[in-house]
Every structure is written in C-alpha cells, then in structure tokens.
Design a protein around this motif. Structure first.
Motif, PDB file in Angstrom:
ATOM      1  N   ILE A 146       0.851  -1.197   0.000  1.00 60.16           N
ATOM      2  CA  ILE A 146       0.000   0.000   0.000  1.00 60.16           C
ATOM      3  C   ILE A 146       0.886   1.247   0.000  1.00 60.16           C
ATOM      4  CG2 ILE A 146      -1.693   1.333   1.341  1.00 60.16           C
ATOM      5  CD1 ILE A 146      -2.940  -1.369   2.179  1.00 60.16           C
ATOM      6  N   ALA A 147       1.950   1.202   0.827  1.00 61.05           N
ATOM      7  CA  ALA A 147       2.866   2.350   0.896  1.00 61.05           C
ATOM      8  C   ALA A 147       3.540   2.579  -0.457  1.00 61.05           C
ATOM      9  CB  ALA A 147       3.909   2.108   1.974  1.00 61.05           C
ATOM     10  N   GLU A 148       3.732   1.504  -1.206  1.00 57.55           N
ATOM     11  CA  GLU A 148       4.366   1.644  -2.525  1.00 57.55           C
ATOM     12  C   GLU A 148       3.367   2.003  -3.613  1.00 57.55           C
ATOM     13  OE1 GLU A 148       6.599  -1.830  -3.478  1.00 57.55           O
ATOM     14  OE2 GLU A 148       8.137  -1.368  -1.992  1.00 57.55           O
ATOM     15  N   ASN A 149       2.139   2.272  -3.183  1.00 57.44           N
ATOM     16  CA  ASN A 149       1.120   2.706  -4.145  1.00 57.44           C
ATOM     17  C   ASN A 149       0.689   1.648  -5.149  1.00 57.44           C
ATOM     18  OD1 ASN A 149      -0.201   5.039  -3.872  1.00 57.44           O
ATOM     19  ND2 ASN A 149       1.468   6.307  -4.701  1.00 57.44           N
ATOM     20  N   MET A 150       0.818   0.392  -4.762  1.00 56.69           N
ATOM     21  CA  MET A 150       0.336  -0.664  -5.660  1.00 56.69           C
ATOM     22  C   MET A 150      -1.179  -0.589  -5.743  1.00 56.69           C
ATOM     23  SD  MET A 150       2.357  -4.220  -4.998  1.00 56.69           S
ATOM     24  CE  MET A 150       1.392  -5.283  -6.069  1.00 56.69           C
ATOM     25  N   PRO A 151      -1.740  -0.770  -6.942  1.00 53.85           N
ATOM     26  CA  PRO A 151      -3.202  -0.741  -7.052  1.00 53.85           C
ATOM     27  C   PRO A 151      -3.824  -1.905  -6.277  1.00 53.85           C
ATOM     28  CG  PRO A 151      -2.150  -0.797  -9.230  1.00 53.85           C
ATOM     29  CD  PRO A 151      -1.072  -1.014  -8.219  1.00 53.85           C
ATOM     30  N   PHE A 152      -4.940  -1.663  -5.640  1.00 51.56           N
ATOM     31  CA  PHE A 152      -5.643  -2.746  -4.951  1.00 51.56           C
ATOM     32  C   PHE A 152      -7.114  -2.383  -4.778  1.00 51.56           C
ATOM     33  CE2 PHE A 152      -6.576  -1.056  -0.734  1.00 51.56           C
ATOM     34  CZ  PHE A 152      -5.733   0.054  -0.667  1.00 51.56           C
ATOM     35  N   ALA A 153      -7.892  -3.372  -4.388  1.00 53.11           N
ATOM     36  CA  ALA A 153      -9.292  -3.132  -4.022  1.00 53.11           C
ATOM     37  C   ALA A 153      -9.524  -3.797  -2.673  1.00 53.11           C
ATOM     38  CB  ALA A 153     -10.209  -3.739  -5.074  1.00 53.11           C
ATOM     39  N   TRP A 154     -10.441  -3.254  -1.883  1.00 62.15           N
ATOM     40  CA  TRP A 154     -10.810  -3.903  -0.629  1.00 62.15           C
ATOM     41  C   TRP A 154     -11.854  -4.967  -0.935  1.00 62.15           C
ATOM     42  CZ3 TRP A 154      -7.954  -3.250   3.524  1.00 62.15           C
ATOM     43  CH2 TRP A 154      -7.235  -2.049   3.690  1.00 62.15           C
ATOM     44  N   VAL A 195     -16.249 -10.436  -2.795  1.00 61.09           N
ATOM     45  CA  VAL A 195     -16.606  -9.289  -3.652  1.00 61.09           C
ATOM     46  C   VAL A 195     -15.831  -8.035  -3.247  1.00 61.09           C
ATOM     47  CG1 VAL A 195     -18.946 -10.022  -4.255  1.00 61.09           C
ATOM     48  CG2 VAL A 195     -18.549  -8.724  -2.150  1.00 61.09           C
ATOM     49  N   ILE A 196     -15.736  -7.120  -4.184  1.00 60.92           N
ATOM     50  CA  ILE A 196     -15.106  -5.820  -3.905  1.00 60.92           C
ATOM     51  C   ILE A 196     -16.083  -4.961  -3.104  1.00 60.92           C
ATOM     52  CG2 ILE A 196     -14.338  -3.651  -4.982  1.00 60.92           C
ATOM     53  CD1 ILE A 196     -13.163  -5.292  -7.241  1.00 60.92           C
ATOM     54  N   ARG A 200      -9.277   1.561  -4.096  1.00 58.31           N
ATOM     55  CA  ARG A 200      -8.254   2.404  -3.479  1.00 58.31           C
ATOM     56  C   ARG A 200      -8.669   3.877  -3.531  1.00 58.31           C
ATOM     57  NH1 ARG A 200      -2.197   2.848  -5.824  1.00 58.31           N
ATOM     58  NH2 ARG A 200      -3.454   3.421  -7.615  1.00 58.31           N
ATOM     59  N   GLU A 201      -9.228   4.290  -4.652  1.00 61.98           N
ATOM     60  CA  GLU A 201      -9.560   5.713  -4.824  1.00 61.98           C
ATOM     61  C   GLU A 201     -10.988   6.032  -4.392  1.00 61.98           C
ATOM     62  OE1 GLU A 201      -9.276   3.603  -7.405  1.00 61.98           O
ATOM     63  OE2 GLU A 201      -7.094   3.650  -7.620  1.00 61.98           O
ATOM     64  N   ILE A 202     -11.851   5.007  -4.327  1.00 62.38           N
ATOM     65  CA  ILE A 202     -13.270   5.244  -4.005  1.00 62.38           C
ATOM     66  C   ILE A 202     -13.627   4.362  -2.813  1.00 62.38           C
ATOM     67  CG2 ILE A 202     -15.647   5.091  -4.875  1.00 62.38           C
ATOM     68  CD1 ILE A 202     -14.515   5.419  -7.691  1.00 62.38           C
ATOM     69  N   PRO A 203     -14.001   4.974  -1.670  1.00 63.92           N
ATOM     70  CA  PRO A 203     -14.125   4.189  -0.439  1.00 63.92           C
ATOM     71  C   PRO A 203     -15.411   3.364  -0.347  1.00 63.92           C
ATOM     72  CG  PRO A 203     -14.708   6.452  -0.022  1.00 63.92           C
ATOM     73  CD  PRO A 203     -14.298   6.389  -1.459  1.00 63.92           C
ATOM     74  N   THR A 204     -15.951   2.965  -1.477  1.00 69.09           N
ATOM     75  CA  THR A 204     -17.156   2.143  -1.463  1.00 69.09           C
ATOM     76  C   THR A 204     -17.290   1.408  -2.784  1.00 69.09           C
ATOM     77  OG1 THR A 204     -19.559   2.158  -1.037  1.00 69.09           O
ATOM     78  CG2 THR A 204     -18.667   3.992  -2.318  1.00 69.09           C
ATOM     79  N   SER A 205     -18.296   0.544  -2.836  1.00 69.51           N
ATOM     80  CA  SER A 205     -18.679  -0.143  -4.071  1.00 69.51           C
ATOM     81  C   SER A 205     -20.200  -0.055  -4.126  1.00 69.51           C
ATOM     82  CB  SER A 205     -18.271  -1.616  -3.997  1.00 69.51           C
ATOM     83  OG  SER A 205     -19.026  -2.236  -2.967  1.00 69.51           O
ATOM     84  N   TYR A 206     -20.768  -0.547  -5.211  1.00 71.34           N
ATOM     85  CA  TYR A 206     -22.235  -0.558  -5.312  1.00 71.34           C
ATOM     86  C   TYR A 206     -22.858  -1.226  -4.083  1.00 71.34           C
ATOM     87  CZ  TYR A 206     -26.674  -2.761  -6.367  1.00 71.34           C
ATOM     88  OH  TYR A 206     -27.948  -3.245  -6.263  1.00 71.34           O
ATOM     89  N   HIS A 207     -22.376  -2.437  -3.748  1.00 66.67           N
ATOM     90  CA  HIS A 207     -22.998  -3.198  -2.656  1.00 66.67           C
ATOM     91  C   HIS A 207     -22.957  -2.437  -1.329  1.00 66.67           C
ATOM     92  CE1 HIS A 207     -23.556  -6.783  -4.985  1.00 66.67           C
ATOM     93  NE2 HIS A 207     -22.271  -6.942  -5.207  1.00 66.67           N
ATOM     94  N   LEU A 208     -21.796  -1.860  -1.028  1.00 66.14           N
ATOM     95  CA  LEU A 208     -21.653  -1.189   0.264  1.00 66.14           C
ATOM     96  C   LEU A 208     -22.518   0.071   0.319  1.00 66.14           C
ATOM     97  CD1 LEU A 208     -20.129  -1.448   2.936  1.00 66.14           C
ATOM     98  CD2 LEU A 208     -18.376   0.073   2.014  1.00 66.14           C
ATOM     99  N   ALA A 209     -22.449   0.875  -0.738  1.00 70.81           N
ATOM    100  CA  ALA A 209     -23.195   2.142  -0.738  1.00 70.81           C
ATOM    101  C   ALA A 209     -24.701   1.882  -0.651  1.00 70.81           C
ATOM    102  CB  ALA A 209     -22.860   2.945  -1.997  1.00 70.81           C
ATOM    103  N   VAL A 210     -25.146   0.832  -1.337  1.00 68.87           N
ATOM    104  CA  VAL A 210     -26.587   0.571  -1.377  1.00 68.87           C
ATOM    105  C   VAL A 210     -27.109   0.165   0.014  1.00 68.87           C
ATOM    106  CG1 VAL A 210     -27.153  -1.842  -1.946  1.00 68.87           C
ATOM    107  CG2 VAL A 210     -27.980  -0.043  -3.385  1.00 68.87           C
ATOM    108  N   VAL A 211     -26.359  -0.656   0.731  1.00 68.63           N
ATOM    109  CA  VAL A 211     -26.881  -1.074   2.045  1.00 68.63           C
ATOM    110  C   VAL A 211     -26.775   0.059   3.065  1.00 68.63           C
ATOM    111  CG1 VAL A 211     -26.447  -3.538   1.701  1.00 68.63           C
ATOM    112  CG2 VAL A 211     -24.755  -2.186   2.902  1.00 68.63           C
ATOM    113  N   VAL A 212     -25.699   0.832   2.963  1.00 68.55           N
ATOM    114  CA  VAL A 212     -25.547   1.965   3.888  1.00 68.55           C
ATOM    115  C   VAL A 212     -26.683   2.960   3.654  1.00 68.55           C
ATOM    116  CG1 VAL A 212     -24.107   3.982   4.413  1.00 68.55           C
ATOM    117  CG2 VAL A 212     -23.056   1.718   4.189  1.00 68.55           C
TER     118      VAL A 212
END
Ligand code: GLU
Length: 291
Positions: A146-154, A195-196, A200-212
C-alpha cells in the motif's frame, strides 16, 4: 407508525430506458397505494462512468414521466466520507482485505489452477471468484504494498463474514406486485466469493453504498429488477455484519427488448429520450411497460 419508504436508485452511467421507466413507475405506484414515501437516489460512485449529462438526462426523463419524489435527492458521490467510515470499521474488524491481483494475475492464476484439474468457481454473473491468495498476505507485506502505491481493491472476506453472522441468512421477498405476502429467501453470499467493497480511490462499491444508504434513508421496501436478485445475497450479508436493518425486497420482472434480451443502456431505441423525441407520450410508456 413509521411511514413505509420506497426508492428508485438509478446510476447516471447511461440513458434511462423502458426498464428503468417500469422500475420507477412501479415504485411510484406502490408508494402511492401504501401512502409511502418515494425517494430518488443517484448512484454515481463510479466517477469514471457517471457524468453530469447522464444525470441531467435522468431528471429530464423522470420529470417527463411524472415521477414525484421527495427532496432532497441523495447523490452518493457527495457522501464518500460516510462510506469511508463504514469501510474503516470493516478494516478494523478484519472483514475486508486489500486485494492486489490485477485482472491478468487473476486470469493466469485460474488458468494455472484449472490446468491442474481444479474446477474454479464462478459467481452468478459468470465471473470467476477472486483467488484467496492475498487473504494470507502478512500485515507487513500489505502495508509495504500500500505504501508503494500498488493498485488494490478492498474485498470482503466472505468466509469470515459468514462465520461471524451465523449460517442461516435470509431476506424477505414479496411474492408479487400486490405486496401482500412475503417468503424467506436463503441468502447465498458465498456464491459471489470475495466481492469488492471499496477501491483504493473510491471508499465504497455498489454493494456497500446501497446497504448503507437504504438503512440511512429508512428504506423499508426495495423494489428493483430481477437482475439484482442474486446480488441481494451479498447485500444481506453486509447488512448483517454492519448491524443494519434489512428492508423487504421485491425483484420485479424485466422489460425485454424485441429480441427477448435484457435492455441495455446503449440500446437507444428503447431509450426514454429517443422515444420522447419520436413523439411517444408518458401514457404510452406506461402502456408499453404494462402499468
Ligand atoms: N443503481 C443500480 C442500477 O442502476 C440499482 C441499485 C438498486 O436498485 O439497488 O442498476
């Protein structure tokens, strides 16, 4: 008694078509019939695909159809801080992990595994499950990448999440448009793999935003297309791990094109703007979708 609440939640990443009109008008009809609130939510977290022009088109089309929603409209892109707070909680509780494999890495990993005779699971959309490899990465290595800025998804650690919630997850589904009776549907979040839930750049996904948002806005009735039926399994699990109240669902029939296929946002002949320009009236639209 608290009011029932319905919502229509389009994404401004294309033009609305007859399928959206059906969904919006059905929500309106059911809200009117039950004296409920009707909310409009703009699901625009995908900042690369959603545009102000598509959003303006949504408002134009819905106003023209005569949809009557409560203000203010919630625009998801304005609430990233709220999703971040929920994501932080999932990180703290070790229910998500940073997943670093690129699409190419995933493909190669799966091809290799299948070559060795292992059947690789696919989700209900036919997408191969994410390999669990990164779940085992030591914390130090995660931090280094993460510190090296590698792309990732939660990604959600679905096994851990299911194990923490107990195994018998279900949601309540209305039997038909009359919303008279419900039946329990078994939620099968494992069918989706990890599932995602955020990028990294957007602190949510469709699934998370919809339930919140459904919980935050007090949505009691989620009426949406049959194409999202299976996704409800993931959303039900997220609700459970976040301690959110689950709405009751009705997944309605889909409006199909002349070829019998699901309408897409690029099929302009069923687009509402195109139909309007051709002189079609809102009453015709209602007839066309069977309302
Ligand atoms: N925004 C989603 C879509 O346009 C719908 C989400 C939902 O109704 O849960 O497909």
């Amino acid at each position: 008694m608290t009011l029932l609440t319905f919502r229509f939640a389009p994404s401004p990443n294309g033009e609305l078509h007859l399928g959206h009109a059906y969904s919006a008008l059905l929500n309106q009809k059911l809200a009117e019939a039950t004296g409920a609130r009707l909310l409009l939510r703009i699901e625009d977290i995908d900042t690369t695909r959603c545009t102000p022009e598509f959003e303006a088109g949504i408002f134009r089309d819905l106003n023209w159809l005569g949809l009557d929603w409560e203000e203010p409209v919630r625009r998801q892109s304005e609430h990233f801080a709220a999703y971040q707070a929920v994501l932080d909680r999932l990180i703290r509780e070790e229910l998500v992990y940073p997943a670093f494999m690129s699409r190419g890495d995933i493909r190669a990993f799966i091809a290799d595994s299948e070559k060795r005779g292992r059947h690789w699971p696919r989700d209900p959309d036919g997408v191969p499950h994410y390999p669990a490899r990164d779940k085992a990465l030591p914390m130090k290595e995660r931090k280094r990448r993460i510190a090296e800025n590698m792309p990732f998804a939660w990604r959600l650690d679905v096994e851990t999440a299911v194990a923490r919630t107990g195994m018998n997850l279900a949601w309540m589904e209305f039997g038909d448009e009359t919303l008279q009776a419900t039946r329990p549907v078994e939620a099968r979040p494992r069918d989706w793999g990890d599932v995602i839930v955020a990028r990294r750049e957007i602190p949510t996904s469709y699934h998370l935003a919809v339930v919140v948002d459904d919980a935050l806005q007090g949505v009691s009735h989620v009426v949406r297309g049959q194409d999202l039926f299976s996704a409800t399994s993931v959303q039900r699990l997220l609700q459970e791990i976040l301690g959110l109240r689950a709405p009751t669902y009705f997944h309605h029939r889909l409006i199909l094109g002349p070829d019998g296929r699901k309408l897409s946002k690029s099929l302009s002949d069923s687009g509402l703007a195109t139909l309007r320009d051709a002189g079609v009236q809102p009453a015709d639209i209602r007839r066309m979708v069977g309302l």
